[in-house]
Design a protein around this motif. Structure first.
Motif, PDB file in Angstrom:
ATOM      1  N   GLN A  33       0.815  -1.203   0.000  1.00 52.16           N
ATOM      2  CA  GLN A  33       0.000   0.000   0.000  1.00 52.16           C
ATOM      3  C   GLN A  33       0.855   1.263   0.000  1.00 52.16           C
ATOM      4  OE1 GLN A  33      -3.611  -0.333   2.689  1.00 52.16           O
ATOM      5  NE2 GLN A  33      -2.321  -1.959   3.540  1.00 52.16           N
ATOM      6  N   GLY A  34       2.003   1.204   0.642  1.00 52.46           N
ATOM      7  CA  GLY A  34       2.869   2.378   0.727  1.00 52.46           C
ATOM      8  C   GLY A  34       2.393   3.349   1.787  1.00 52.46           C
ATOM      9  N   SER A  35       3.092   4.485   1.878  1.00 47.14           N
ATOM     10  CA  SER A  35       2.747   5.551   2.840  1.00 47.14           C
ATOM     11  C   SER A  35       2.720   5.055   4.278  1.00 47.14           C
ATOM     12  CB  SER A  35       1.386   6.175   2.479  1.00 47.14           C
ATOM     13  OG  SER A  35       1.391   6.661   1.148  1.00 47.14           O
ATOM     14  N   GLY A  36       3.590   4.088   4.586  1.00 42.04           N
ATOM     15  CA  GLY A  36       3.684   3.611   5.958  1.00 42.04           C
ATOM     16  C   GLY A  36       2.525   2.760   6.420  1.00 42.04           C
ATOM     17  N   LYS A  37       1.743   2.228   5.489  1.00 38.72           N
ATOM     18  CA  LYS A  37       0.559   1.442   5.858  1.00 38.72           C
ATOM     19  C   LYS A  37       0.827  -0.056   5.935  1.00 38.72           C
ATOM     20  CE  LYS A  37      -2.612   4.733   3.653  1.00 38.72           C
ATOM     21  NZ  LYS A  37      -3.669   4.898   2.615  1.00 38.72           N
ATOM     22  N   ASP A  38       2.034  -0.480   5.585  1.00 37.95           N
ATOM     23  CA  ASP A  38       2.308  -1.916   5.470  1.00 37.95           C
ATOM     24  C   ASP A  38       3.039  -2.458   6.697  1.00 37.95           C
ATOM     25  OD1 ASP A  38       1.400  -2.263   2.635  1.00 37.95           O
ATOM     26  OD2 ASP A  38       2.973  -0.775   2.311  1.00 37.95           O
ATOM     27  N   ASN A  39       2.527  -3.564   7.222  1.00 37.83           N
ATOM     28  CA  ASN A  39       3.184  -4.305   8.295  1.00 37.83           C
ATOM     29  C   ASN A  39       3.644  -5.652   7.743  1.00 37.83           C
ATOM     30  OD1 ASN A  39       2.554  -2.228  10.034  1.00 37.83           O
ATOM     31  ND2 ASN A  39       0.770  -3.260  10.909  1.00 37.83           N
ATOM     32  N   ALA A  40       4.770  -6.128   8.225  1.00 42.78           N
ATOM     33  CA  ALA A  40       5.321  -7.357   7.649  1.00 42.78           C
ATOM     34  C   ALA A  40       6.106  -8.150   8.677  1.00 42.78           C
ATOM     35  CB  ALA A  40       6.219  -7.023   6.459  1.00 42.78           C
ATOM     36  N   VAL A  41       6.325  -9.420   8.339  1.00 41.55           N
ATOM     37  CA  VAL A  41       7.247 -10.303   9.057  1.00 41.55           C
ATOM     38  C   VAL A  41       8.454 -10.492   8.156  1.00 41.55           C
ATOM     39  CG1 VAL A  41       7.627 -12.646   9.940  1.00 41.55           C
ATOM     40  CG2 VAL A  41       5.422 -11.491  10.308  1.00 41.55           C
ATOM     41  N   LEU A  42       9.632 -10.359   8.713  1.00 40.11           N
ATOM     42  CA  LEU A  42      10.877 -10.510   7.961  1.00 40.11           C
ATOM     43  C   LEU A  42      11.573 -11.799   8.384  1.00 40.11           C
ATOM     44  CD1 LEU A  42      13.283  -9.496   6.180  1.00 40.11           C
ATOM     45  CD2 LEU A  42      14.108  -8.278   8.220  1.00 40.11           C
ATOM     46  N   LEU A  43      11.887 -12.633   7.395  1.00 41.44           N
ATOM     47  CA  LEU A  43      12.662 -13.855   7.628  1.00 41.44           C
ATOM     48  C   LEU A  43      14.010 -13.705   6.935  1.00 41.44           C
ATOM     49  CD1 LEU A  43      12.948 -16.868   8.535  1.00 41.44           C
ATOM     50  CD2 LEU A  43      11.944 -17.501   6.345  1.00 41.44           C
ATOM     51  N   VAL A  44      15.077 -13.732   7.722  1.00 39.01           N
ATOM     52  CA  VAL A  44      16.440 -13.680   7.189  1.00 39.01           C
ATOM     53  C   VAL A  44      17.007 -15.092   7.281  1.00 39.01           C
ATOM     54  CG1 VAL A  44      18.715 -12.624   7.378  1.00 39.01           C
ATOM     55  CG2 VAL A  44      16.679 -11.307   7.999  1.00 39.01           C
ATOM     56  N   ASN A  45      17.224 -15.702   6.136  1.00 42.14           N
ATOM     57  CA  ASN A  45      17.570 -17.125   6.087  1.00 42.14           C
ATOM     58  C   ASN A  45      18.986 -17.352   5.576  1.00 42.14           C
ATOM     59  OD1 ASN A  45      17.081 -20.085   5.877  1.00 42.14           O
ATOM     60  ND2 ASN A  45      17.169 -19.670   3.678  1.00 42.14           N
ATOM     61  N   ASN A  46      19.726 -18.138   6.313  1.00 41.57           N
ATOM     62  CA  ASN A  46      21.084 -18.522   5.922  1.00 41.57           C
ATOM     63  C   ASN A  46      20.997 -19.692   4.945  1.00 41.57           C
ATOM     64  OD1 ASN A  46      23.773 -19.250   5.743  1.00 41.57           O
ATOM     65  ND2 ASN A  46      24.069 -19.528   7.938  1.00 41.57           N
ATOM     66  N   LEU A  47      21.551 -19.537   3.759  1.00 36.37           N
ATOM     67  CA  LEU A  47      21.521 -20.615   2.769  1.00 36.37           C
ATOM     68  C   LEU A  47      22.567 -21.692   3.029  1.00 36.37           C
ATOM     69  CD1 LEU A  47      20.764 -18.551  -0.442  1.00 36.37           C
ATOM     70  CD2 LEU A  47      19.335 -20.348   0.544  1.00 36.37           C
ATOM     71  N   GLY A  48      23.304 -21.561   4.129  1.00 32.93           N
ATOM     72  CA  GLY A  48      24.183 -22.644   4.549  1.00 32.93           C
ATOM     73  C   GLY A  48      25.588 -22.256   4.922  1.00 32.93           C
ATOM     74  N   GLY A  49      26.150 -21.267   4.226  1.00 35.52           N
ATOM     75  CA  GLY A  49      27.559 -20.974   4.436  1.00 35.52           C
ATOM     76  C   GLY A  49      27.867 -19.575   4.923  1.00 35.52           C
ATOM     77  N   VAL A  50      26.876 -18.877   5.460  1.00 34.19           N
ATOM     78  CA  VAL A  50      27.094 -17.523   5.951  1.00 34.19           C
ATOM     79  C   VAL A  50      27.315 -17.567   7.457  1.00 34.19           C
ATOM     80  CG1 VAL A  50      26.052 -15.232   6.239  1.00 34.19           C
ATOM     81  CG2 VAL A  50      25.737 -16.482   4.109  1.00 34.19           C
ATOM     82  N   SER A  51      28.294 -16.827   7.951  1.00 34.94           N
ATOM     83  CA  SER A  51      28.582 -16.824   9.384  1.00 34.94           C
ATOM     84  C   SER A  51      27.474 -16.112  10.150  1.00 34.94           C
ATOM     85  CB  SER A  51      29.917 -16.124   9.655  1.00 34.94           C
ATOM     86  OG  SER A  51      29.818 -14.728   9.382  1.00 34.94           O
ATOM     87  N   GLU A  52      27.313 -16.483  11.409  1.00 32.99           N
ATOM     88  CA  GLU A  52      26.344 -15.802  12.260  1.00 32.99           C
ATOM     89  C   GLU A  52      26.679 -14.323  12.389  1.00 32.99           C
ATOM     90  OE1 GLU A  52      23.549 -16.852  13.811  1.00 32.99           O
ATOM     91  OE2 GLU A  52      23.697 -18.802  12.844  1.00 32.99           O
ATOM     92  N   LEU A  53      27.956 -14.011  12.376  1.00 37.00           N
ATOM     93  CA  LEU A  53      28.390 -12.613  12.451  1.00 37.00           C
ATOM     94  C   LEU A  53      27.796 -11.810  11.299  1.00 37.00           C
ATOM     95  CD1 LEU A  53      30.360 -10.538  13.813  1.00 37.00           C
ATOM     96  CD2 LEU A  53      32.058 -11.263  12.130  1.00 37.00           C
ATOM     97  N   GLU A  54      27.908 -12.352  10.078  1.00 35.85           N
ATOM     98  CA  GLU A  54      27.371 -11.654   8.917  1.00 35.85           C
ATOM     99  C   GLU A  54      25.849 -11.641   8.920  1.00 35.85           C
ATOM    100  OE1 GLU A  54      30.011 -12.755   5.201  1.00 35.85           O
ATOM    101  OE2 GLU A  54      30.092 -14.351   6.702  1.00 35.85           O
ATOM    102  N   LEU A  55      25.241 -12.760   9.365  1.00 39.87           N
ATOM    103  CA  LEU A  55      23.787 -12.870   9.288  1.00 39.87           C
ATOM    104  C   LEU A  55      23.102 -11.805  10.138  1.00 39.87           C
ATOM    105  CD1 LEU A  55      21.945 -14.849   7.736  1.00 39.87           C
ATOM    106  CD2 LEU A  55      21.552 -16.005   9.914  1.00 39.87           C
ATOM    107  N   ALA A  56      23.627 -11.544  11.326  1.00 40.87           N
ATOM    108  CA  ALA A  56      23.043 -10.504  12.173  1.00 40.87           C
ATOM    109  C   ALA A  56      23.190  -9.136  11.515  1.00 40.87           C
ATOM    110  CB  ALA A  56      23.698 -10.512  13.556  1.00 40.87           C
ATOM    111  N   GLY A  57      24.308  -8.912  10.845  1.00 44.94           N
ATOM    112  CA  GLY A  57      24.492  -7.651  10.124  1.00 44.94           C
ATOM    113  C   GLY A  57      23.508  -7.511   8.973  1.00 44.94           C
TER     114      GLY A  57
END
Length: 593
Positions: free
Chosen positions: A262-286
Motif C-alpha cells: 500500500q505504501g505511505s507507511g501502511k504496510d506491516n510485515a514479518v521478515l525472515l532472514v535465512n542462511n543458505l548454509g555458508g554464511v557466518s552468524e556474524l554476517e547474518l546478524a548484520g
C-alpha cells in the motif's frame, strides 16, 4: 567448499536422519522410506506433511515437532522423494481430522506428492476430502512472464507456512481452516536469495568456481540453479539489500508486484532472514540489521524478525530475505494480523525452528557520544614535534603503507595464524588516518596524538595486536610526558621508545627471538637507543629481524599452535612482525622527525 565430513555419500541422508532422531527421542524414523515423524501422534489434530529433496536442512525433517509438522518425507540430495515414500507418511499421520500436505513448487515434488495423495484417495474413497494439497511458490527472482506456466519456485518462505499452519492445527482447528490460513500465507509471502558461490554436493567431483571472486549472483535457487543476475564488483551490503528489496516490493515493475504494497507507511510485515548454509552468524546478524533499517526507511513496519538457518542449499555462501505481508485492518478475507502473529509466536518442539523475540525489533541505538580523550583529563605539558608538518606526513605515510600491505599480511596470517592480522592493522591505520584528517592528531601535541593512536588501537583494532599497540603507544606517551622541554628531540624519542618497550614487556612473555612483533620492535629499540641519530639504521635492523622470523620457531602467539612443519615449509614471516616492519619503514621515510 568441496570437502565434507561423511562416511559414504550414498548413506549420508539416512545417517543424518538417524542422528536427528537420536538427538530428539520424540521423533520416529521409517528408514526405508526416509520419513521422519512424531512418534506420539495426536490423532485429534490435523496432520501436516512436508518434504522434498535433502540438502536443505533443517528443512524438512527439522521442522517435525509438536506445534509444527507431523511428518517430513526426505529424498536424496536435491531429489524429490518417490510416491511410495510419501504414501507411507500419509499413513503414519492418518487421523480423525484430516491431513494437509505442503510442498514447494518444484515439478518433482508436486508430481510425486500429488501422486501419493491420489493413490491414497483411490484406496480410501471415504477420505478423499481428508487429504488436502498446498503448493507454495514464493521466489520473486523469476518474473511473471517467465514463470507464467510453472509459477514461482518454493523457497524459505515455505517455512513460515509450516509454522503458522502447524500452530493453528495445534489449537484443534479443522482441516478447512488450517488449509485456508496456510493458503492465505502462501499467497502473501515473497523471497529473494543471493549467493557468493554455488554449493557442492557430497560425492560429486569438485567443479570449477561458478562465480569469480568479484561476483555475486542474485536469484539463485536452492538446488544450485543459476540466478537471474550477476553483479560485479560485490556491492556493499547496504546497496545489495536495497536491490533485493526492489525485487520484493516493486509495484511499478510489471514482472514483479507479487506483494500488494500500500505504501505511505501502511504496510506491516514479518521478515525472515535465512542462511543458505555458508554464511557466518556474524554476517547474518548484520544482514538482519541492514534489512530492518532499509524496510523502515521504505515505510514498511517490521513486526517480527526471524533470523537463522531454515532452508539451506547445503553449504551455499548466501542468504535469502522473505517478507510475509500482514493483512490490513480493512481486509475481511484474511485472518486478523494478531492471529497470524500469535501463531508465529506459538511455541513448538521442532528443533529446526529458531528462537524469536515474539516482539517487534527494537530501534537501533544512536551512535554513542565521543569518548572524552584521556588527554583532556589532565593538564600535562604539551610538547610538539621538531617538524610539525613532517610528523603529520610520517603518520599519514605509515597509515597508507599498512593499508596497502593488507593483502600480503593477510596471506601470511592465513598460513601462520588466524587470518585477521592484515585486516586488523588496516582497520587501525584507517581509523588513525581519519583522526589525522579530522585534526585530532597532529604534531603540535605529540602526547595527545600518541594517546589518540592508543585509543584507536584498543577500540578499533581489538584482539592481541590492538592491545599490544595500545599499551606501547600509551607507554610512549607516558615517557614523553616527563620531558620538561616543549619540543620532542631525537634523544627524547630514543629514550621513550626504550621505556615503552620495557613497559610492554610487563604484559607479554614474548622476547626475541619469538616470531612475534616483539622481534623487530626490540631490534629497533636496541639500535635506536644505542644511536639516537641512526633512525634509518634502527629501521634496517627491525626489517632484518622481521625477515628472520621466517626461520624462527614459534614460542608464543597464535603461530605457536600451528603445525611446525608447515611453517618450515612455507617460510612465511610472522605477520605481526611484518606489520611493524612496514610501519617503521614508512615512518623512516620522513627522516628523524
Amino acid at each position: 567448499m568441496a570437502k565434507h565430513f561423511v562416511n559414504d555419500p550414498s548413506s549420508l541422508v539416512v545417517q543424518s536422519l538417524q542422528g536427528l532422531c537420536a538427538i530428539n527421542p520424540k521423533l520416529g524414523l521409517d528408514v526405508n522410506n526416509k520419513v521422519v515423524f512424531l512418534a506420539d501422534q495426536d490423532r485429534s489434530r490435523v496432520g501436516l506433511i512436508c518434504g522434498g529433496g535433502s540438502g536443505h536442512e533443517p528443512s524438512h525433517a527439522g521442522f517435525v515437532g509438536q506445534g509444527m509438522l507431523s511428518a517430513a518425507v526426505c529424498g536424496n540430495i536435491f531429489a524429490s522423494p518417490g510416491p511410495t515414500q510419501v504414501r507411507r507418511a500419509i499413513e503414519l499421520v492418518d487421523n480423525d481430522k484430516g491431513t494437509l500436505i505442503i510442498v514447494k513448487n518444484y515439478t518433482g515434488d508436486v508430481l510425486n506428492f500429488g501422486l501419493a495423495r491420489e493413490r491414497f484417495a483411490a484406496q480410501h474413497p471415504s477420505k478423499v476430502d481428508k487429504v488436502k494439497f498446498l503448493v507454495v511458490g514464493d521466489d520473486v527472482a523469476v518474473g511473471k512472464t517467465q514463470g507464467g506456466i510453472v509459477g514461482r519456485r518454493g523457497l524459505a518462505g515455505t517455512v513460515l507456512v509450516y509454522k503458522i499452519a502447524g500452530a493453528l492445527a495445534e489449537t484443534g482447528a479443522g482441516l478447512d481452516e488450517v488449509y485456508s490460513v496456510a493458503e492465505w500465507v502462501s499467497q502473501n509471502i515473497a523471497t529473494i536469495g543471493v549467493g557468493l558461490e554455488h554449493c557442492h554436493v557430497p560425492g560429486t567431483m569438485a567443479g570449477e568456481a561458478h562465480l569469480t571472486s568479484s561476483e555475486i549472483e542474485i536469484g539463485m535457487g536452492i538446488h544450485n540453479e543459476a540466478g537471474v543476475q550477476r553483479v560485479s564488483p560485490v556491492p556493499p551490503l547496504s546497496r545489495l539489500v536495497q536491490t533485493l528489496l526492489d525485487l520484493l516490493l516493486s509495484q511499478s515493475d510489471p514482472e514483479r508486484g507479487f506483494l500488494s504494497i500500500q505504501g505511505s507507511g501502511k504496510d506491516n510485515a514479518v521478515l525472515l532472514v535465512n542462511n543458505l548454509g555458508g554464511v557466518s552468524e556474524l554476517e547474518l546478524a548484520g544482514i538482519a540489521r541492514e534489512a530492518i533499517t532499509a524496510l523502515s526507511a521504505r515505510g514498511v513496519r517490521v513486526l517480527r524478525v526471524i533470523s537463522g538457518t531454515f532452508m539451506t542449499s547445503l553449504n551455499m555462501p548466501g542468504f535469502s530475505l522473505t517478507l510475509l505481508l500482514l493483512p490490513s485492518s480493512s481486509s475481511t478475507a484474511a485472518p486478523p494480523e494478531d492471529v497470524i502473529l500469535h501463531l508465529l509466536d506459538a511455541s513448538t518442539s521442532a528443533p529446526g525452528w529458531k528462537w524469536t523475540s515474539c516482539a517487534p525489533p527494537s530501534e537501533l541505538p544512536p551512535p554513542p557520544a565521543p569518548l572524552i580523550s584521556e588527554r583532556a583529563a589532565d593538564n600535562a605539558l604539551k610538547v610538539r614535534a621538531q617538524d610539525v608538518q613532517g610528523f603529520v606526513l610520517a603518520v599519514e605515510r605509515a597509515c597508507n603503507a599498512l593499508d596497502k600491505a593488507e593483502p600480503e599480511i593477510t596471506r601470511m596470517d592465513t598460513i601462520s595464524g588466524d587470518g585477521d592480522c592484515g585486516l586488523t592493522l588496516q582497520t587501525g591505520a584507517n581509523a588513525v588516518l581519519a583522526r589525522l584528517r579530522a585534526g585530532s592528531i597532529g604534531g603540535e601535541d605529540i602526547i595527545g596524538a600518541l594517546i589518540a593512536v592508543s585509543e584507536v588501537a584498543a577500540e578499533k583494532m581489538g584482539g592481541t595486536s590492538g592491545a599490544l599497540y595500545s599499551i606501547f603507544f600509551s607507554a610512549l606517551a607516558q615517557a614523553l610526558s616527563t620531558s620538561s622541554a616543549g619540543v620532542v628531540a631525537v634523544h627524547d624519542w630514543s629514550r621513550a621508545v626504550s621505556a615503552a618497550r620495557e613497559q610492554l614487556y610487563t604484559y607479554t612473555r614474548a622476547r626475541p627471538p619469538s616470531r612475534t612483533l616483539v622481534d623487530p620492535l626490540a631490534a629497533f629499540s636496541d639500535t635506536f637507543t644505542a644511536n639516537p641519530s641512526g633512525l634509518r639504521s634502527a629501521v634496517k635492523k627491525a626489517a632484518e629481524a622481521a625477515e628472520a622470523t621466517r626461520d624462527v620457531e614459534a614460542r608464543v602467539g597464535r603461530s605457536a599452535y600451528v603445525e611446525a612443519g608447515l611453517l618450515k615449509r612455507e617460510r612465511v614471516p610472522d605477520p605481526g612482525a611484518w606489520g611493524v616492519k612496514v610501519l617503521l619503514e614508512a615512518l623512516a621515510g620522513a627522516g628523524s622527525t
